[in-house]
Design a protein around this motif. Sequence first.
Motif, PDB file in Angstrom:
ATOM      1  N   ILE A  87       7.313  -5.062 -11.225  1.00 14.99           N
ATOM      2  CA  ILE A  87       6.357  -6.045 -11.724  1.00 14.99           C
ATOM      3  C   ILE A  87       6.070  -7.100 -10.663  1.00 14.99           C
ATOM      4  O   ILE A  87       4.909  -7.462 -10.438  1.00 14.99           O
ATOM      5  N   ILE A  88       7.110  -7.557  -9.974  1.00 13.95           N
ATOM      6  CA  ILE A  88       6.909  -8.524  -8.894  1.00 13.95           C
ATOM      7  C   ILE A  88       6.038  -7.908  -7.809  1.00 13.95           C
ATOM      8  O   ILE A  88       5.142  -8.570  -7.262  1.00 13.95           O
ATOM      9  N   LEU A  89       6.240  -6.638  -7.503  1.00 18.13           N
ATOM     10  CA  LEU A  89       5.397  -5.943  -6.521  1.00 18.13           C
ATOM     11  C   LEU A  89       3.941  -5.957  -6.968  1.00 18.13           C
ATOM     12  O   LEU A  89       3.035  -6.228  -6.171  1.00 18.13           O
ATOM     13  N   GLN A  90       3.700  -5.670  -8.247  1.00 23.21           N
ATOM     14  CA  GLN A  90       2.339  -5.686  -8.781  1.00 23.21           C
ATOM     15  C   GLN A  90       1.750  -7.097  -8.716  1.00 23.21           C
ATOM     16  O   GLN A  90       0.579  -7.271  -8.379  1.00 23.21           O
ATOM     17  N   LEU A  91       2.562  -8.095  -9.023  1.00 27.39           N
ATOM     18  CA  LEU A  91       2.096  -9.482  -8.966  1.00 27.39           C
ATOM     19  C   LEU A  91       1.772  -9.895  -7.539  1.00 27.39           C
ATOM     20  O   LEU A  91       0.805 -10.623  -7.297  1.00 27.39           O
ATOM     21  N   ASP A  92       2.581  -9.429  -6.581  1.00 28.89           N
ATOM     22  CA  ASP A  92       2.346  -9.774  -5.174  1.00 28.89           C
ATOM     23  C   ASP A  92       1.064  -9.144  -4.629  1.00 28.89           C
ATOM     24  O   ASP A  92       0.500  -9.639  -3.653  1.00 28.89           O
ATOM     25  N   LYS A  93       0.612  -8.074  -5.242  1.00 29.99           N
ATOM     26  CA  LYS A  93      -0.629  -7.413  -4.808  1.00 29.99           C
ATOM     27  C   LYS A  93      -1.875  -8.166  -5.255  1.00 29.99           C
ATOM     28  O   LYS A  93      -2.960  -7.932  -4.730  1.00 29.99           O
ATOM     29  N   VAL A  94      -1.709  -9.065  -6.213  1.00 32.72           N
ATOM     30  CA  VAL A  94      -2.851  -9.819  -6.733  1.00 32.72           C
ATOM     31  C   VAL A  94      -3.316 -10.826  -5.683  1.00 32.72           C
ATOM     32  O   VAL A  94      -2.525 -11.611  -5.168  1.00 32.72           O
ATOM     33  N   LYS A  95      -4.568 -10.775  -5.368  1.00 34.91           N
ATOM     34  CA  LYS A  95      -5.178 -11.688  -4.392  1.00 34.91           C
ATOM     35  C   LYS A  95      -6.129 -12.627  -5.109  1.00 34.91           C
ATOM     36  O   LYS A  95      -6.612 -12.339  -6.200  1.00 34.91           O
ATOM     37  N   GLU A  96      -6.387 -13.742  -4.464  1.00 34.32           N
ATOM     38  CA  GLU A  96      -7.340 -14.709  -5.008  1.00 34.32           C
ATOM     39  C   GLU A  96      -8.698 -14.536  -4.342  1.00 34.32           C
ATOM     40  O   GLU A  96      -8.783 -14.204  -3.163  1.00 34.32           O
ATOM     41  N   SER A  97      -9.733 -14.799  -5.103  1.00 35.17           N
ATOM     42  CA  SER A  97     -11.095 -14.814  -4.574  1.00 35.17           C
ATOM     43  C   SER A  97     -11.338 -16.162  -3.913  1.00 35.17           C
ATOM     44  O   SER A  97     -10.494 -17.059  -3.969  1.00 35.17           O
ATOM     45  N   GLU A  98     -12.486 -16.320  -3.313  1.00 37.43           N
ATOM     46  CA  GLU A  98     -12.830 -17.567  -2.638  1.00 37.43           C
ATOM     47  C   GLU A  98     -12.840 -18.760  -3.589  1.00 37.43           C
ATOM     48  O   GLU A  98     -12.619 -19.890  -3.169  1.00 37.43           O
TER      49      GLU A  98
END
Length: 65
Positions: A31-42
Amino acid sequence: MDRETIHEKILLLKGKICSGQISFNGNDDYIILQLDKVKESEDGLVDMNTVSSSLITLIHVADQM
């Protein structure tokens, strides 16, 4: 669920896992791996293209906890 809500719930979920408030039966690393893959938009909110379907499901599960 809109991006703003998902953004808030992702931050909340990550915080709860990291603080030990919730656990997913030994799957916390995944789950932490999945959360770390989340990126923010501008605009500072999550880029929905980086949020996996399994993470969306976990957000719904965490809401029930």
